[in-house]
Design a protein around this motif. Structure first.
Motif, mmCIF file in Angstrom:
data_model
loop_
_atom_site.group_PDB
_atom_site.id
_atom_site.type_symbol
_atom_site.label_atom_id
_atom_site.label_comp_id
_atom_site.label_asym_id
_atom_site.label_seq_id
_atom_site.Cartn_x
_atom_site.Cartn_y
_atom_site.Cartn_z
ATOM 1 N N GLU A 47 0.821 -1.209 0.000
ATOM 2 C CA GLU A 47 0.000 0.000 0.000
ATOM 3 C C GLU A 47 0.856 1.261 0.000
ATOM 4 O O GLU A 47 0.329 2.366 0.131
ATOM 5 C CB GLU A 47 -0.943 -0.011 1.207
ATOM 6 N N LYS B 266 3.076 2.053 2.286
ATOM 7 C CA LYS B 266 3.366 2.523 3.642
ATOM 8 C C LYS B 266 4.702 1.969 4.119
ATOM 9 O O LYS B 266 5.058 0.828 3.789
ATOM 10 C CB LYS B 266 2.252 2.102 4.602
ATOM 11 N N VAL C 137 0.190 8.104 8.034
ATOM 12 C CA VAL C 137 0.018 7.038 7.051
ATOM 13 C C VAL C 137 -0.308 7.666 5.698
ATOM 14 O O VAL C 137 -0.751 8.813 5.619
ATOM 15 C CB VAL C 137 -1.104 6.043 7.448
ATOM 16 N N MET D 26 -2.427 7.194 2.010
ATOM 17 C CA MET D 26 -3.575 6.505 1.430
ATOM 18 C C MET D 26 -3.725 6.917 -0.025
ATOM 19 O O MET D 26 -3.621 8.106 -0.352
ATOM 20 C CB MET D 26 -4.871 6.831 2.198
ATOM 21 N N LYS E 201 -12.733 4.250 3.232
ATOM 22 C CA LYS E 201 -11.737 3.204 3.025
ATOM 23 C C LYS E 201 -11.173 2.766 4.373
ATOM 24 O O LYS E 201 -11.144 3.532 5.341
ATOM 25 C CB LYS E 201 -10.603 3.681 2.116
ATOM 26 N N VAL F 33 -8.049 1.671 6.638
ATOM 27 C CA VAL F 33 -6.618 1.932 6.698
ATOM 28 C C VAL F 33 -6.029 1.181 7.881
ATOM 29 O O VAL F 33 -6.647 1.090 8.957
ATOM 30 C CB VAL F 33 -6.334 3.451 6.818
ATOM 31 N N GLU G 129 -6.851 -1.085 12.816
ATOM 32 C CA GLU G 129 -7.475 -0.738 11.545
ATOM 33 C C GLU G 129 -8.664 0.185 11.788
ATOM 34 O O GLU G 129 -9.400 0.033 12.767
ATOM 35 C CB GLU G 129 -7.933 -1.998 10.799
ATOM 36 N N ILE H 250 -3.345 11.524 7.779
ATOM 37 C CA ILE H 250 -3.457 10.737 6.545
ATOM 38 C C ILE H 250 -3.140 11.633 5.365
ATOM 39 O O ILE H 250 -3.822 12.630 5.118
ATOM 40 C CB ILE H 250 -4.875 10.158 6.391
#
Length: 319
Positions: free
Chosen positions: A72, A74, A151, A153, A166, A168, A175, A209
Motif C-alpha cells: 500500500e 506505507k 500514514v 492513502m 476506506k 486503513v 485498523e 493521513i
C-alpha cells in the motif's frame, strides 16, 4: 492489499513498458463505466490503480522490491533493535521484544541507564526521581512524546471526486474506517483527532493521513481541469461526425467538424474537477488523435495514392 505484481499479472522482472501495458489493459477491462452491472468492478479498478502507483513508479518500485514499503506504499517499521535503549525498547513507550509495553524505565546501582539519559538530555533527566535499590524512575510525563501517527492513502480519481470510505491499517496494527471527503486533492492531509498512539499521562496523538491520487487510465489531471486523448477514425476526421467522450460522470457526445486534424483540442465546460473553494467546476479538454485501422488495407492505400497524386500538399512547409 495483494502483491502489486500479482494484481497486474506481471513478473517481478517485468520492464516498465510491460507494467504500463498490463495496467492500461486491465484498467480498461475493469473500469466501472464499462462494468456498471458488476458491483466488484470499482474495488478491482481501485486495486489496479493502487498497484500501478507502487510498481508503475520507478522510485516506489525500488522501495517495494527492497522491502522498505508495503503493497500500500506505507513504510515498513523496523523498530529499535539493539539501539540506545536496553533490550531494544522503544523510547516512545511501545512494546519491546518481549511484547511488554511500559512507560517507566529503572536502573539499579551502576548508573548505566542514568548515564544514557544524562547524555541525551544534558544533565539530570527531567521527570527522574529516586527509585528503589538506589536507582531512579523515569516518568514519561517528564519529556514531550510525539504520539502522532502518519500514514499514506491512495484513492482513485473517481473516489477523490465523489468521496469514499476506506479501511486503513495503522503502524500499530489497528485498523480504522476513514471517510475521505469529496473533492480531496493530491497531497492533502486529513487529521483524525485522538486516533494516534497513547501513553500514560499524555493526551492521545492524532492520525495524519496524506492522500495521493492514483494515475488514471484515461484522464490526466491539470489543476482543476482534466485532459483526455480521443481516438478518432480517418473518415471521422475528414467527414466529421458525433463521437462519444468519457467523463467522470456519464459519457457525452462531441461534434467533430469536417477536416479535423489530429491534435485539435476541444473544451467541455464544467466536466473537470470540482473547485470547492470557488464553488465551481473545472473543464475537460479533449484532444483528437487520428487512428488508422490495424494492419495493411490495400483499398485504403490505393485511395491514398490516387488522392496524393491529385491533391498534393505539405503540412511541414513552415518547419
Amino acid at each position: 492489499m495483494r502483491d502489486p505484481y500479482e494484481v497486474l499479472g506481471v513478473p517481478r522482472g517485468a520492464s516498465a513498458a510491460a507494467i504500463k501495458s498490463a495496467y492500461r489493459k486491465l484498467a480498461k477491462k475493469h473500469h466501472p463505466d464499462a462494468n456498471k452491472n458488476d458491483p466488484k468492478s470499482a474495488a478491482r479498478f481501485s486495486e489496479l490503480n493502487s498497484a500501478n502507483e507502487i510498481i508503475g513508479d520507478e522510485t516506489k518500485r525500488k522501495q517495494f522490491d527492497r522491502g522498505e514499503i508495503d503493497a500500500e506504499g506505507k513504510p515498513r517499521f523496523q523498530g529499535f533493535q539493539g539501539g540506545g535503549f536496553p533490550g531494544g525498547g522503544d523510547p516512545r513507550g511501545r512494546a519491546g521484544p518481549g511484547g511488554f509495553e511500559t512507560h517507566t524505565f529503572r536502573s539499579g546501582g551502576g548508573g548505566g541507564f542514568e548515564d544514557i539519559l544524562n547524555s541525551m538530555f544534558g544533565g539530570a533527566a527531567r521527570g527522574a526521581r529516586p527509585g528503589p535499590g538506589g536507582g531512579f524512575e523515569f516518568e514519561t510525563g517528564g519529556i514531550g512524546l510525539d504520539l502522532d501517527l502518519s500514514v499514506a492513502m491512495t484513492v482513485s480519481l473517481e473516489e477523490a471526486v465523489k468521496g469514499v470510505e476506506k479501511r486503513v491499517r495503522l503502524p500499530t496494527g489497528k485498523e480504522l474506517n476513514v471517510k475521505i471527503p469529496a473533492g480531496v486533492t493530491a497531497g492533502q492531509q486529513i487529521r483524525l483527532k485522538g486516533q494516534g498512539e497513547t501513553a500514560h499521562g499524555h493526551r492521545p496523538g492524532d492520525l495524519l493521513i496524506t492522500v495521493s491520487i492514483a494515475p488514471h487510465a484515461f484522464f490526466k489531471v491539470d489543476g482543476s481541469d482534466l485532459r483526455v486523448d480521443l481516438p478518432i477514425t480517418l473518415y471521422e476526421a475528414v467527414l466529421g461526425g458525433k463521437v462519444r467522450v468519457p467523463t467522470l460522470g456519464s459519457a457525452v457526445e462531441l461534434s467533430i467538424p469536417k477536416n479535423t486534424s489530429s491534435g485539435r483540442t476541444f473544451r467541455l465546460k464544467g466536466k473537470g474537477l470540482p473547485k470547492p473553494a470557488a464553488g465551481a467546476t473545472g473543464d475537460l479538454f479533449v484532444t483528437t488523435r487520428i487512428m488508422l485501422p490495424d494492419g495493411n488495407d490495400s483499398e485504403l492505400e490505393t485511395l491514398m495514392q490516387k488522392w496524393r497524386d491529385a491533391h498534393p500538399y505539405n503540412p511541414r512547409s513552415d518547419l
